[in-house]
Scaffold this motif. Structure first.
Motif, short mmCIF file in Angstrom:
data_model
loop_
_atom_site.label_atom_id
_atom_site.label_comp_id
_atom_site.label_asym_id
_atom_site.label_seq_id
_atom_site.Cartn_x
_atom_site.Cartn_y
_atom_site.Cartn_z
N GLU A 143 0.82 -1.21 0.00
CA GLU A 143 0.00 0.00 0.00
C GLU A 143 0.86 1.26 0.00
OE1 GLU A 143 -2.89 -0.03 3.08
OE2 GLU A 143 -3.84 -1.88 2.38
N ALA A 149 -11.30 8.40 -1.08
CA ALA A 149 -12.03 7.68 -0.04
C ALA A 149 -11.22 6.52 0.51
CB ALA A 149 -13.36 7.17 -0.62
N CYS A 150 -10.55 5.83 -0.39
CA CYS A 150 -9.79 4.64 -0.01
C CYS A 150 -8.51 5.00 0.74
CB CYS A 150 -9.48 3.84 -1.27
SG CYS A 150 -8.58 2.33 -0.98
N VAL A 153 -3.25 3.47 -2.69
CA VAL A 153 -3.17 2.69 -3.93
C VAL A 153 -2.05 1.67 -3.72
CG1 VAL A 153 -4.03 4.50 -5.46
CG2 VAL A 153 -1.58 4.37 -4.94
N LYS A 154 -1.82 0.84 -4.73
CA LYS A 154 -0.79 -0.18 -4.58
C LYS A 154 0.45 0.14 -5.38
CE LYS A 154 -3.07 -3.06 -1.94
NZ LYS A 154 -3.17 -4.48 -2.29
#
Length: 306
Positions: A143, A149-150, A153-154
């Motif tokens: 991560e 919202a999340c 990202v990866k």
DNA sequence: AGCCAGGCAGAGA
DNA sequence: TCTCTGCATGGC
């Protein structure tokens, strides 16, 4: 400078073409979103927006420092005007290709991400390579902080991470027979049998030999890694699109053998051949309507129209 | 529906 | 050294 939502960085320069650079098949993770491009460079989430003056505004989720890492990645310092002057004089075809994607730069990507991505590229369309790479990142990447919202990202998964996976776990990303190659090469990299960071300090021929020793890596993929991540601008990857466009432009469309095409390339394009290659590749794909970011200039049905 | 995709590895001539 | 083929999967 900083704001509540993150950091901004302004890159000044003449005419940097984000769309042509990020959507020309060099890298596979950039997404066009609301007038900008979002992706991950190393372990940093980045949003890039083109400016009217040809520069770029970059937004990051964490302190970008002086931004040298981003300028390096984007090939910002490449003097494209000087590079154009190094192209063969009197090559009107190449000049037209350059004009069609002015401001395209070669990226300087992380060697492992570049190598792994192109191992996954063989006999795959670019849209599909994107999906496989995305799936690989979603499943196995670490991560990275991002807005939204999340909130994350990866990153692209490390060689060590992929080396520890079994073939079924790789195949689950939709990469088919390439899983065996990716796993085997990940193990070679993770074990230290090859030092990818060292390649750029070796002579091109030597670096190329080392890369080709890796499972799933032949001349074409080696040249992609040398050009897109090691800074060898004379490297000239020859894929089906380059074969097609070189035959069309320099051989009157005749079905000359790849060997003959390669001999021509070697004698014709010179020390900045890698840049010439990228212009020809992107220009030909624009003309075929295969580039998503081209938007309005899509040609007809999307089939190849000569 | 069938051809093709940012190829490579292995076999056989 | 060369030519030919199998390979997984999915877009168009």
């Amino acid at each position: 400078m900083t704001r509540a939502a993150g950091w901004w960085l302004r890159l000044h320069g003449p005419e940097y073409n984000l769309a042509a650079t990020l959507d020309s098949g060099q890298a596979f993770r950039w997404k066009q979103m609301a007038g900008g491009w979002e992706g991950v460079v190393g372990r940093r989430w980045v949003r890039l927006e083109p400016r009217e003056d040809g520069g770029v505004d970059a937004r990051t989720a964490e302190d970008p420092g002086d931004g040298a890492w981003l300028r390096e990645y984007l090939g910002w310092e490449d003097d494209v005007e000087a590079i154009h002057r190094a192209f063969p004089t009197g090559d009107a075809c190449l000049r037209e290709a350059v004009a069609a994607c002015r401001g395209l730069h070669l990226l300087r990507q992380d060697p492992w991400e570049c190598l792994a991505s192109f191992i996954l590229s063989s006999t795959k369309q670019i849209v599909q390579i994107r999906r496989i790479v995305e799936e690989l990142c979603v499943r196995y990447g670490e991560e990275v902080r991002a807005p939204g919202a999340c909130g994350m990202v990866k990153a692209f998964p490390s060689a060590l991470r992929l080396a520890r996976l079994g073939e079924p776990e790789l195949r689950a990303c939709g990469m088919g027979f390439r899983a065996r190659y990716l796993g085997a090469t990940a193990r070679r990299v993770a074990s230290g049998a090859i030092d990818l960071a060292e390649l750029r300090r070796q002579p091109l021929a030597e670096a190329r030999r080392r890369l080709i020793e890796l499972p799933g890596v032949g001349p074409k993929i080696a040249d992609c890694v040398l050009l897109f991540s090691c800074g060898f601008r004379e490297a000239f990857p020859v894929d089906v699109w380059i074969l097609r466009v070189v035959r069309e432009l320099y051989f009157e469309g005749r079905e000359v053998r790849p060997r003959e095409v390669e001999a021509f390339i070697e004698s014709h394009f010179g020390p900045e051949g890698g840049y010439a290659q990228q212009y020809l590749f992107h220009w030909r794909r624009l003309r075929a309507g295969r580039v998503a970011s081209a938007g309005g200039i899509r040609a007809g049905s999307g089939r190849d129209g000569v």
